[in-house]
Design an enzyme around this catalytic site. Structure first.
Site, PDB file in Angstrom:
ATOM      1  N   SER A   1       0.827  -1.200   0.000  1.00  0.00           N
ATOM      2  CA  SER A   1       0.000   0.000   0.000  1.00  0.00           C
ATOM      3  C   SER A   1       0.864   1.253   0.000  1.00  0.00           C
ATOM      4  O   SER A   1       1.934   1.285   0.598  1.00  0.00           O
ATOM      5  CB  SER A   1      -0.923   0.032   1.221  1.00  0.00           C
ATOM      6  OG  SER A   1      -1.705   1.211   1.208  1.00  0.00           O
TER       7      SER A   1
ATOM      8  N   LYS B   1      -4.281  -6.756   3.834  1.00  0.00           N
ATOM      9  CA  LYS B   1      -4.366  -5.682   2.828  1.00  0.00           C
ATOM     10  C   LYS B   1      -5.823  -5.413   2.455  1.00  0.00           C
ATOM     11  O   LYS B   1      -6.227  -4.256   2.254  1.00  0.00           O
ATOM     12  CB  LYS B   1      -3.576  -6.080   1.579  1.00  0.00           C
ATOM     13  CG  LYS B   1      -3.653  -5.067   0.429  1.00  0.00           C
ATOM     14  CD  LYS B   1      -3.174  -3.678   0.837  1.00  0.00           C
ATOM     15  CE  LYS B   1      -2.850  -2.760  -0.324  1.00  0.00           C
ATOM     16  NZ  LYS B   1      -3.916  -2.547  -1.280  1.00  0.00           N
TER      17      LYS B   1
ATOM     18  N   HIS C   1      -7.253  -3.352   5.179  1.00  0.00           N
ATOM     19  CA  HIS C   1      -6.714  -1.998   4.990  1.00  0.00           C
ATOM     20  C   HIS C   1      -7.552  -1.246   3.959  1.00  0.00           C
ATOM     21  O   HIS C   1      -7.957  -0.099   4.170  1.00  0.00           O
ATOM     22  CB  HIS C   1      -5.252  -2.071   4.538  1.00  0.00           C
ATOM     23  CG  HIS C   1      -4.709  -0.794   3.967  1.00  0.00           C
ATOM     24  ND1 HIS C   1      -5.011  -0.354   2.687  1.00  0.00           N
ATOM     25  CD2 HIS C   1      -3.888   0.150   4.492  1.00  0.00           C
ATOM     26  CE1 HIS C   1      -4.417   0.789   2.459  1.00  0.00           C
ATOM     27  NE2 HIS C   1      -3.721   1.122   3.538  1.00  0.00           N
ATOM     28  N   ASN C   2      -7.837  -1.898   2.827  1.00  0.00           N
ATOM     29  CA  ASN C   2      -8.594  -1.233   1.767  1.00  0.00           C
ATOM     30  C   ASN C   2     -10.034  -0.973   2.184  1.00  0.00           C
ATOM     31  O   ASN C   2     -10.620   0.044   1.811  1.00  0.00           O
ATOM     32  CB  ASN C   2      -8.559  -2.078   0.493  1.00  0.00           C
ATOM     33  CG  ASN C   2      -7.215  -1.997  -0.214  1.00  0.00           C
ATOM     34  OD1 ASN C   2      -6.212  -1.648   0.383  1.00  0.00           O
ATOM     35  ND2 ASN C   2      -7.190  -2.335  -1.488  1.00  0.00           N
TER      36      ASN C   2
ATOM     37  N   GLU D   1      -9.962   2.007   4.249  1.00  0.00           N
ATOM     38  CA  GLU D   1      -9.730   3.127   3.326  1.00  0.00           C
ATOM     39  C   GLU D   1     -11.040   3.581   2.682  1.00  0.00           C
ATOM     40  O   GLU D   1     -11.311   4.787   2.591  1.00  0.00           O
ATOM     41  CB  GLU D   1      -8.735   2.676   2.259  1.00  0.00           C
ATOM     42  CG  GLU D   1      -8.442   3.674   1.165  1.00  0.00           C
ATOM     43  CD  GLU D   1      -7.570   3.067   0.078  1.00  0.00           C
ATOM     44  OE1 GLU D   1      -7.858   3.287  -1.117  1.00  0.00           O
ATOM     45  OE2 GLU D   1      -6.594   2.354   0.422  1.00  0.00           O
TER      46      GLU D   1
END
Length: 498
Positions: free
Chosen positions: A127, A183, A186-187, A190
């Protein structure tokens, strides 16, 4: 011989290759279109310790053993295609790393497919966008731990460094597909963060009446506060950026149709599988989907009634502070949901998880720099999970409990104001509903359980004694289905439905 290989020379691949070489590791590169390899070697990496290959076999022969190969191609079938091209030339102990946005279950499948060959397959979330790839991304590797030890010297060198202590933003995330799962979360966070900022902008502009120059000042001020983050920083930069093709802010001329590549949807699917509520993240995905209904929305705006935003009559400064507090509280909920989802995935398979063996306190640490969701308050999240690795929910931590307690009146005012002005605030209101539901000892689910038992004999538990119960609801009102027998005793009980 070269010590590290990179396949895929689009912007992320070529930037991370340059990052690796700059940090002292000679690189070999390969791209299916050889002209891109030539451009990289002759232009971008000219004078550097880099070699290019025309074929997968030539590429593999350029590398020291155990070979460390990073694949930076589009997720899905292209990754499988690259693995298939490499496989005949690899040997036992070689490590293949997928650095794309792959679905974690695809990573686990590839691990299993290569297990008998001795080739180690490793999934790693990357990222930070193109700048992060070049100068220091947040890295989320997962897979075989022995392989991680071979990769660690490179990954710790190329990763971003946390500003508070200089610690590299990389850690071993866990077994199998853990790296790509982290990940994905995380997204998802986001997505939530971006939607919350967009809702704050909507309120400030359409209720507060702020122009874009004033909005820029607001976001600049917020970025010096507890809201300091990469996303607030770039919002400050884009909000009043002048249209190069004309006059006025460019952002106001951009079509309000939001794209997405699927990771937010994957996060929601994983949450459904793990029975973890993530309403803030789900609201962000829903909002992107409704944004895509542009033609329908334009038509509906001419026929559907409802209140229109009214000019603010109160103290503008207080209103701005209220929106700031609402954004902060909602942001806490978004991160709380993401961490709860990680905790659920970390459970053993017999308890409904994926048995990733993640160290939860280490995960927010690697998001402190380099990545899209980097924010100053990740330091507080790290402290919360360091002090209590078994924390059931971030909202319970004393620091975050106090943060919300001092701001929640403003949060409620803002959500109410949005409703009164006909402005949808799905992420703000979803976050508040999450908080209010989580803090209530008793919810109205008792009625739903009674309904389920009535129409499907699904049973229920009681508050006053242990056991599983079912009731013949003979005194209940009859079905209102057309043609239904009005005598409840003679009516067959349906079995479908949940």
């Amino acid at each position: 011989m070269q010590s590290f290989g990179v396949i895929g020379l689009e912007v992320m691949g070529r930037n991370i290759a340059l990052n690796i070489e700059r940090n002292g590791f000679p690189i070999a590169v390969f791209n299916r279109t050889y002209s891109k390899t030539e451009h990289f070697i002759n232009e971008l990496a000219k004078g550097k310790n880099a070699k290019g290959a025309k074929t997968p076999e030539e590429f593999v022969k350029l590398l020291d053993r155990p070979r460390r190969i990073l694949i930076m191609v589009k997720a899905g079938k292209p990754v499988d295609a690259v693995i298939g091209e490499l496989r005949p030339f690899l040997q036992e102990g070689d490590i293949v790393i997928d650095g794309g946005n792959s679905l974690f279950t695809d990573t686990e499948r590839r691990v299993e497919e290569l297990k008998g060959t001795g080739i180690k397959f490793f999934g790693m979330g990357v990222s930070g966008g193109e700048e992060g790839a070049l100068w220091g991304p947040s890295l989320m590797p997962g897979g075989d731990y022995e392989s991680y030890e071979h990769l660690r010297p490179v990954l710790e060198k190329i990763a971003a460094k946390a500003p508070s202590d200089g610690v590299p933003c990389v850690t071993y995330c866990g077994d199998g597909g853990a790296g790509h799962f982290v990940k994905m979360i995380h997204n998802g966070i986001e997505y939530g963060d971006m939607q919350l900022i967009a809702e704050a902008y909507d309120l400030l502009k359409n209720v507060g009446g702020l122009n874009n120059a004033q909005l820029r000042e607001v976001f600049a001020t917020w970025n010096k506060s507890e809201l300091q983050s990469f996303l607030i920083e770039i919002t400050e930069k884009v909000i009043n950026f002048t249209d190069p093709d004309g006059s006025g802010p460019l952002v106001e001329k951009i079509k309000d149709v939001v794209g997405m590549k699927g990771t937010g949807t994957w996060t929601i699917k994983a949450a459904l599988d793990l029975l973890v509520p993530i309403p803030t993240i789900a609201a962000a995905v829903d909002s992107r989907e409704i944004s895509m209904l542009k033609a329908e929305r334009e038509s509906a705006s001419k026929t559907l009634g409802g209140p229109a935003p009214k000019a603010l009559s109160g103290d503008t400064k207080q209103f701005i502070n209220d929106v700031k507090d609402a954004l902060y509280c909602s942001k806490i909920c978004s991160y709380a949901q993401g961490m709860a989802l990680l905790a659920a995935a970390n459970k053993t398979k017999d308890k409904g998880g994926y048995d990733f063996h993640m160290k939860l306190p280490d995960l927010p640490m690697i998001w402190r720099a380099g990545c899209i969701i980097r924010a100053v308050f990740l330091e507080e999240i790290t402290k919360a999970f360091k002090s209590n690795p078994n924390l059931s929910n971030l909202l319970i931590d004393g620091r975050f409990r106090d943060m919300i307690a001092s701001r929640q009146d403003a949060w409620r005012r803002v959500v109410s104001l949005g409703i009164a002005n006909g402005i949808g605030l799905p992420a703000f209101s979803g976050s508040l509903a999450y908080y209010d539901s989580y803090r209530r000892a008793r919810l109205p689910g008792n009625l739903i359980q009674a309904q389920r038992d009535f129409f499907g004999a699904h049973t229920y538990e009681r508050m006053d004694k242990p056991g599983i119960f079912h009731t013949e609801w003979s005194g209940a009102q009859p079905s209102h289905e057309p043609g239904a027998d009005l005598n409840p005793a003679s009516r067959k009980k349906p079995t479908e439905g949940k």
